[in-house]
Design a protein around this motif. Sequence first.
Motif, PDB file in Angstrom:
ATOM      1  N   THR A  32      -9.433   6.655  -2.543  1.00 40.33           N
ATOM      2  CA  THR A  32      -9.277   7.724  -3.529  1.00 40.33           C
ATOM      3  C   THR A  32      -8.250   7.309  -4.569  1.00 40.33           C
ATOM      4  O   THR A  32      -7.481   6.367  -4.365  1.00 40.33           O
ATOM      5  CB  THR A  32      -8.819   9.038  -2.860  1.00 40.33           C
ATOM      6  N   ASP A  33      -8.210   8.040  -5.687  1.00 37.00           N
ATOM      7  CA  ASP A  33      -7.249   7.729  -6.744  1.00 37.00           C
ATOM      8  C   ASP A  33      -5.808   7.932  -6.285  1.00 37.00           C
ATOM      9  O   ASP A  33      -4.872   7.385  -6.888  1.00 37.00           O
ATOM     10  CB  ASP A  33      -7.516   8.596  -7.975  1.00 37.00           C
ATOM     11  N   GLU A  34      -5.603   8.711  -5.225  1.00 39.37           N
ATOM     12  CA  GLU A  34      -4.248   8.965  -4.737  1.00 39.37           C
ATOM     13  C   GLU A  34      -3.637   7.736  -4.068  1.00 39.37           C
ATOM     14  O   GLU A  34      -2.411   7.635  -3.967  1.00 39.37           O
ATOM     15  CB  GLU A  34      -4.266  10.130  -3.736  1.00 39.37           C
ATOM     16  N   ALA A  35      -4.455   6.823  -3.602  1.00 34.45           N
ATOM     17  CA  ALA A  35      -3.955   5.609  -2.957  1.00 34.45           C
ATOM     18  C   ALA A  35      -3.523   4.613  -4.028  1.00 34.45           C
ATOM     19  O   ALA A  35      -4.323   4.193  -4.859  1.00 34.45           O
ATOM     20  CB  ALA A  35      -5.032   4.996  -2.073  1.00 34.45           C
ATOM     21  N   VAL A  36      -2.252   4.243  -4.008  1.00 35.20           N
ATOM     22  CA  VAL A  36      -1.716   3.285  -4.973  1.00 35.20           C
ATOM     23  C   VAL A  36      -1.556   1.937  -4.279  1.00 35.20           C
ATOM     24  O   VAL A  36      -0.884   1.834  -3.249  1.00 35.20           O
ATOM     25  CB  VAL A  36      -0.368   3.759  -5.538  1.00 35.20           C
ATOM     26  N   SER A  51      -6.169   8.375   2.696  1.00 34.00           N
ATOM     27  CA  SER A  51      -6.316   8.440   1.237  1.00 34.00           C
ATOM     28  C   SER A  51      -6.885   7.163   0.626  1.00 34.00           C
ATOM     29  O   SER A  51      -7.165   7.127  -0.575  1.00 34.00           O
ATOM     30  CB  SER A  51      -4.967   8.768   0.577  1.00 34.00           C
ATOM     31  N   ILE A  52      -7.049   6.129   1.436  1.00 32.07           N
ATOM     32  CA  ILE A  52      -7.615   4.889   0.918  1.00 32.07           C
ATOM     33  C   ILE A  52      -9.036   5.155   0.402  1.00 32.07           C
ATOM     34  O   ILE A  52      -9.839   5.826   1.038  1.00 32.07           O
ATOM     35  CB  ILE A  52      -7.651   3.804   2.020  1.00 32.07           C
ATOM     36  N   ASP A  75       7.665  -1.399  -3.625  1.00 35.39           N
ATOM     37  CA  ASP A  75       7.412  -0.596  -2.431  1.00 35.39           C
ATOM     38  C   ASP A  75       8.716  -0.004  -1.907  1.00 35.39           C
ATOM     39  O   ASP A  75       8.826   1.207  -1.665  1.00 35.39           O
ATOM     40  CB  ASP A  75       6.748  -1.475  -1.375  1.00 35.39           C
ATOM     41  N   ALA A 119       0.260   4.467   0.396  1.00 32.88           N
ATOM     42  CA  ALA A 119      -0.740   5.476   0.768  1.00 32.88           C
ATOM     43  C   ALA A 119      -0.828   5.546   2.282  1.00 32.88           C
ATOM     44  O   ALA A 119      -0.368   4.650   2.995  1.00 32.88           O
ATOM     45  CB  ALA A 119      -2.103   5.109   0.186  1.00 32.88           C
ATOM     46  N   GLY A 143      -8.435   2.235  -4.390  1.00 32.52           N
ATOM     47  CA  GLY A 143      -7.671   3.307  -5.026  1.00 32.52           C
ATOM     48  C   GLY A 143      -7.207   2.871  -6.399  1.00 32.52           C
ATOM     49  O   GLY A 143      -7.918   2.158  -7.113  1.00 32.52           O
ATOM     50  N   ILE A 157       0.851  -1.185   0.000  1.00 35.15           N
ATOM     51  CA  ILE A 157       0.000   0.000   0.000  1.00 35.15           C
ATOM     52  C   ILE A 157       0.885   1.232   0.000  1.00 35.15           C
ATOM     53  O   ILE A 157       1.611   1.488   0.961  1.00 35.15           O
ATOM     54  CB  ILE A 157      -0.910   0.019   1.248  1.00 35.15           C
TER      55      ILE A 157
END
Length: 284
Positions: free
Chosen positions: A127-131, A124-125, A163, A120, A147, A118
């Motif tokens: 949302t698009d910002e969470a990768v 932010s989980i 990561d 993120a 995300g 994760i």
Amino acid sequence: MTDKTNTPISVVGLGLMGTALARAFLKAGHPTTVWNRTAAKADALVAEGARLAPTIGDALGGVTIVCLTDYSAVRELLGDAGLDGATLVNLTSGDSAQARETAAWAEKHGARYLDGAIMAIPSSIGTDEAVILLSGPRPDFDLGALGTVSHLGEDPGLASLYDVAGLTMMWSVLNAWLQGTAMLKTAGVDAATYAPFARQIAAGVADWLPGYAEQIDKGSFPAEVSALETDARAMAHMVEESEALGVNAELPKLIKAMADRAIAAGHGGEQYPVLIREFERPGS
């Protein structure tokens, strides 16, 4: 691909991140089951519509997301839970060797296993910002509620490697910015004033990466912009300036020491990415 709102999801481990994962699945309409050693941590999620599994074994239906403290905890917790036929997505932090070992362990116990990372923070989980990075068998279910999800390949260790590589990039950029900030503070320039210029430099350097990557993959480093020996002279100025200002010079000295070794090995006339040779070499 199963419809994302119909895939039953279980989340095992309800720390800050696990709770955020479960909440994102609930919000997206997934039937969501949760389990935690301390059952009271599930109270808020149950009030929002989650089902509390009475035992860890009861949480293994559908797709089970695991988010615990470490890989040892994953194996300890799930070892006696009856994994045959289960689908596990392990989003616990660890290294690539642990990921591969746990994948082999899960397969031995009859489970389908994906490893993940994760990139993120909990807020932010969803949302698009969470990768969310995944590696292992290509999933036939959708985790898009969390995300931006990327499947990196069949090797279960890839998510952990990406990561760590991403964290390396993050801390290197931040440390370089802090070095420059410390230097400029000696002249009365505050961090907020320097930050836009630093951001411009970082973005410019990022634009070099595709071309530099091509040189690394080809193993050929023609000096199209500047030679490493020219860069090393600028590095010397960075060290001298830091020392003259009374600022810690460990970071610029480290950078120059690696360049000096590459030059001593005969790479002074090549372009900066030739330093990959130093990064590939085990440290002394």
